[in-house]
Design a protein around this motif. Structure first.
Motif, PDB file in Angstrom:
ATOM      1  N   THR A   1       0.709  -7.888  14.072  1.00  0.00           N
ATOM      2  CA  THR A   1      -0.172  -8.627  14.900  1.00  0.00           C
ATOM      3  C   THR A   1      -0.378 -10.146  14.674  1.00  0.00           C
ATOM      4  O   THR A   1      -0.286 -10.953  15.255  1.00  0.00           O
ATOM      5  CB  THR A   1      -1.871  -8.097  14.442  1.00  0.00           C
TER       6      THR A   1
ATOM      7  N   LYS B   1       0.937   2.333   7.500  1.00  0.00           N
ATOM      8  CA  LYS B   1       0.599   2.168   8.807  1.00  0.00           C
ATOM      9  C   LYS B   1      -0.220   0.920   9.007  1.00  0.00           C
ATOM     10  O   LYS B   1       0.141   0.087  10.019  1.00  0.00           O
ATOM     11  CB  LYS B   1       0.293   3.283   9.884  1.00  0.00           C
ATOM     12  N   ALA B   2      -1.174   0.816   8.268  1.00  0.00           N
ATOM     13  CA  ALA B   2      -2.206  -0.259   8.532  1.00  0.00           C
ATOM     14  C   ALA B   2      -1.566  -1.412   7.907  1.00  0.00           C
ATOM     15  O   ALA B   2      -1.691  -2.858   8.865  1.00  0.00           O
ATOM     16  CB  ALA B   2      -3.389   0.122   7.540  1.00  0.00           C
ATOM     17  N   GLU B   3      -0.749  -1.692   7.027  1.00  0.00           N
ATOM     18  CA  GLU B   3      -0.346  -2.915   6.408  1.00  0.00           C
ATOM     19  C   GLU B   3       0.887  -3.407   7.726  1.00  0.00           C
ATOM     20  O   GLU B   3       0.981  -4.513   8.027  1.00  0.00           O
ATOM     21  CB  GLU B   3       0.660  -2.611   5.196  1.00  0.00           C
TER      22      GLU B   3
ATOM     23  N   LEU C   1       0.923  -1.004  -0.090  1.00  0.00           N
ATOM     24  CA  LEU C   1       0.166   0.154   0.085  1.00  0.00           C
ATOM     25  C   LEU C   1       0.629   1.201  -0.197  1.00  0.00           C
ATOM     26  O   LEU C   1       1.999   1.395   0.706  1.00  0.00           O
ATOM     27  CB  LEU C   1      -0.878  -0.058   1.397  1.00  0.00           C
TER      28      LEU C   1
ATOM     29  N   ALA D   1       0.860  -2.557  10.963  1.00  0.00           N
ATOM     30  CA  ALA D   1      -0.240  -3.109  11.897  1.00  0.00           C
ATOM     31  C   ALA D   1      -0.668  -4.654  11.835  1.00  0.00           C
ATOM     32  O   ALA D   1      -0.444  -5.282  12.581  1.00  0.00           O
ATOM     33  CB  ALA D   1      -1.249  -2.193  12.449  1.00  0.00           C
ATOM     34  N   LEU D   2      -0.894  -4.799  10.493  1.00  0.00           N
ATOM     35  CA  LEU D   2      -1.655  -6.137  10.362  1.00  0.00           C
ATOM     36  C   LEU D   2      -0.528  -7.131  10.488  1.00  0.00           C
ATOM     37  O   LEU D   2      -0.641  -8.168  10.866  1.00  0.00           O
ATOM     38  CB  LEU D   2      -2.346  -6.269   9.097  1.00  0.00           C
TER      39      LEU D   2
ATOM     40  N   GLU E   1      -0.674   6.194   5.807  1.00  0.00           N
ATOM     41  CA  GLU E   1      -1.680   5.566   6.328  1.00  0.00           C
ATOM     42  C   GLU E   1      -1.832   4.281   5.761  1.00  0.00           C
ATOM     43  O   GLU E   1      -1.992   3.178   6.634  1.00  0.00           O
ATOM     44  CB  GLU E   1      -3.044   6.150   6.136  1.00  0.00           C
ATOM     45  N   GLY E   2      -1.731   3.746   4.627  1.00  0.00           N
ATOM     46  CA  GLY E   2      -1.504   2.633   3.994  1.00  0.00           C
ATOM     47  C   GLY E   2      -0.600   1.729   4.673  1.00  0.00           C
ATOM     48  O   GLY E   2      -0.576   0.556   4.982  1.00  0.00           O
TER      49      GLY E   2
END
Length: 62
Positions: free
Chosen positions: A41, A33-35, A26, A37-38, A30-31
């Motif tokens: 996790t 960061k989201a990637e 991404l 974070a996933l 923001e993209g």
């Protein structure tokens, strides 16, 4: 030096395991960061399952 040896190993594993070539799929902050974070996790779940076992993890998630 100690922090580097503790932090760089998981990050290197994430880059190799999830990103393959070390790049985010991404774009924009923001993209990314989201990637990340996933990815973190998923890495943490994988580590927890290897330490506790799948049955114990499922019990804890109930």
């Amino acid at each position: 030096e100690r922090r580097r040896s503790i932090v760089e190993h998981p990050f290197g594993n994430l880059k190799q395991w999830l990103f393959g070539n070390g790049r985010f799929l991404l774009r924009q902050l923001e993209g990314a960061k989201a990637e990340m974070a996933l990815a973190v996790t998923a890495y943490n779940f994988k580590r927890a399952i290897s330490v506790l076992g799948a049955k114990k993890m499922m019990q804890l998630m109930d």
